[in-house]
Enzyme design. Structure first.
Site, PDB file in Angstrom:
ATOM      1  N   HIS A   1       1.511  -2.318  -2.143  1.00  0.00           N
ATOM      2  CA  HIS A   1       1.138  -0.918  -1.907  1.00  0.00           C
ATOM      3  C   HIS A   1       2.212  -0.133  -1.147  1.00  0.00           C
ATOM      4  CE1 HIS A   1      -0.122  -2.455   2.044  1.00  0.00           C
ATOM      5  NE2 HIS A   1      -0.183  -1.221   2.464  1.00  0.00           N
TER       6      HIS A   1
ATOM      7  N   LYS B   1       8.259   1.912   0.749  1.00  0.00           N
ATOM      8  CA  LYS B   1       8.915   1.995   2.068  1.00  0.00           C
ATOM      9  C   LYS B   1      10.337   1.456   2.003  1.00  0.00           C
ATOM     10  CE  LYS B   1       5.061   2.365   5.193  1.00  0.00           C
ATOM     11  NZ  LYS B   1       4.185   1.715   6.152  1.00  0.00           N
TER      12      LYS B   1
ATOM     13  N   HIS C   1       6.759   7.501   0.724  1.00  0.00           N
ATOM     14  CA  HIS C   1       6.742   6.127   0.211  1.00  0.00           C
ATOM     15  C   HIS C   1       5.694   5.939  -0.888  1.00  0.00           C
ATOM     16  CE1 HIS C   1       3.354   5.440   2.986  1.00  0.00           C
ATOM     17  NE2 HIS C   1       3.062   4.384   2.253  1.00  0.00           N
TER      18      HIS C   1
ATOM     19  N   HIS D   1      -2.965   5.201  -2.132  1.00  0.00           N
ATOM     20  CA  HIS D   1      -3.647   4.512  -1.025  1.00  0.00           C
ATOM     21  C   HIS D   1      -3.739   5.332   0.255  1.00  0.00           C
ATOM     22  CE1 HIS D   1       0.557   3.235  -0.159  1.00  0.00           C
ATOM     23  NE2 HIS D   1       0.152   3.119   1.089  1.00  0.00           N
TER      24      HIS D   1
ATOM     25  N   ASP E   1      -5.993  -1.163   4.320  1.00  0.00           N
ATOM     26  CA  ASP E   1      -4.728  -0.741   4.930  1.00  0.00           C
ATOM     27  C   ASP E   1      -4.956  -0.244   6.362  1.00  0.00           C
ATOM     28  OD1 ASP E   1      -2.063   0.056   5.159  1.00  0.00           O
ATOM     29  OD2 ASP E   1      -2.415   2.015   4.256  1.00  0.00           O
TER      30      ASP E   1
HETATM   31 FE   LIG Z   1       1.290   3.089   2.943  1.00  0.00          FE
END
Ligand SMILES: [Fe+2]
Length: 350
Positions: free
Chosen positions: A159, A163, A188, A213, A242
């Protein structure tokens, strides 16, 4: 079925009969696969022998610790490769994910003693593994078909792949980000979607998890401000996993939340940030305090979390075994945290 002396038991053997203590309590149930910590338990109660299934020792047993560690290395290698401009090794990630799903299908809480390891240098990788584990547990309890569960697991572990395109000095900045730095980090989601859609062997459903997400149920998320069911189901699951995992990590600008506090945050934001139906399943499936871990209470008492029947509780029953200060505890005693609001878990000792 065969009778095996305790000294000859090995992890991986499957119990063919319940193990019942002299006072009638069940120690372990038929069908359980023996693990190192179960063997210690059996020895502790001086049980001379147990019954195991005949063929159970033939299948090679891979410990959860090994699977967790392999998964961590897989995602670390993938993220480092993507940062250097290489492709994602889809086969290796699919293989490792498969092992995690199989274990969780047998037992929801099998990895729960391993999640929450906090190593600053490896934070992003460990976080990805934990988000994957929590998402699979929730997905399993939502009765998702295997194909969706697979997509969910792959999307969850990847996910934050975007990044890799965010400069390291921003990502690893040892202080709170400025507004403009935060805007860069927010990209990201789109970077991740781009990377995953270009990767052969991964489908749109998986890529969407990277994109969505950080969307919120009420439309206040990013990157597109999608609302309610406009956000795909799998991303709504990963969004909860998350935040739950991120809150339980120490940050330079704030102390980590205890697992029950992170769970309470998720509940408090149900219907605004998160899909309320998924929040219910998530909270009822995740064992935030797995049995046998040792915790410190706000009273200075040190206690072991007890196994409970039914869904795991964010305020479990514990057995006080000692005290940080003051007189020693000669007779351990039980405290049900769900019935004693004055008691709180303030730290996890082991
Ligand atoms: Fe994230």
């Amino acid at each position: 079925m065969k009778k095996v002396a305790v000294d000859d038991l090995k992890p991986g053997m499957k119990l063919a009969k319940d193990i019942i203590l002299d006072d009638g309590r069940f120690l372990l149930l038929k069908g359980f696969t023996l693990k190192k910590r179960f063997l210690e338990k059996i020895r502790l109660y001086n049980i001379p022998y147990v019954y195991v299934e005949d063929d159970s020792e033939e299948t090679e047993y891979v410990s959860e610790e090994k699977i967790y560690s392999e998964t961590f290395h897989t995602i670390k290698n993938i993220m480092q490769a993507v940062r250097e401009g290489s492709d994602i090794d889809v086969d290796s990630v699919k293989k490792t994910i498969c092992q995690i799903i199989c274990r969780i299908i047998n037992n929801d809480s099998v990895f729960m003693n391993l999640t929450g390891i906090r190593d600053i240098d490896n934070y992003t990788y460990l976080h990805s593994v934990d988000v994957c584990i929590y998402s699979i547990i929730a997905g399993k309890n939502m009765n998702l078909p295997m194909e969706l569960l697979n997509n969910l697991a792959l999307g969850a572990i990847l996910h934050d792949i975007g990044k890799c395109k965010v400069p390291l000095e921003i990502l690893n900045k040892p202080a709170r980000l400025t507004d403009s730095e935060y805007e860069i980090v927010k990209k990201h989601s789109e970077y991740g979607y781009e990377i995953l859609t270009k990767t052969s062997g991964l489908n749109e459903e998986i890529a969407k998890i990277a994109l969505n997400h950080h969307e919120h149920w009420n439309g206040n998320g990013y990157p597109r401000g999608l609302k309610g069911e406009e956000i795909d189901l799998l991303s709504r699951i990963v969004a909860i996993a998350d935040v739950y995992d991120a809150l339980t990590a120490n940050r330079v600008y704030r102390k980590r939340f205890m697992p029950h506090e992170a769970a309470e945050y998720i509940i408090a934001n149900s219907g605004t940030q998160f899909d309320p139906q998924i929040v219910n399943v998530f909270i009822q499936s995740i064992s935030v305090y797995p049995p046998d871990i040792i915790v410190m209470l706000n009273t200075g008492e040190i206690a072991r979390v007890l196994e409970t029947k039914g869904p795991p509780s964010i305020r479990p029953k514990v057995m006080v075994i000692t005290r940080k200060e003051g007189p020693p505890v000669f007779e351990p005693y039980e405290v049900d945290l769900s019935k004693n609001p004055e008691y709180n878990i303030v730290d996890i000792i082991s």
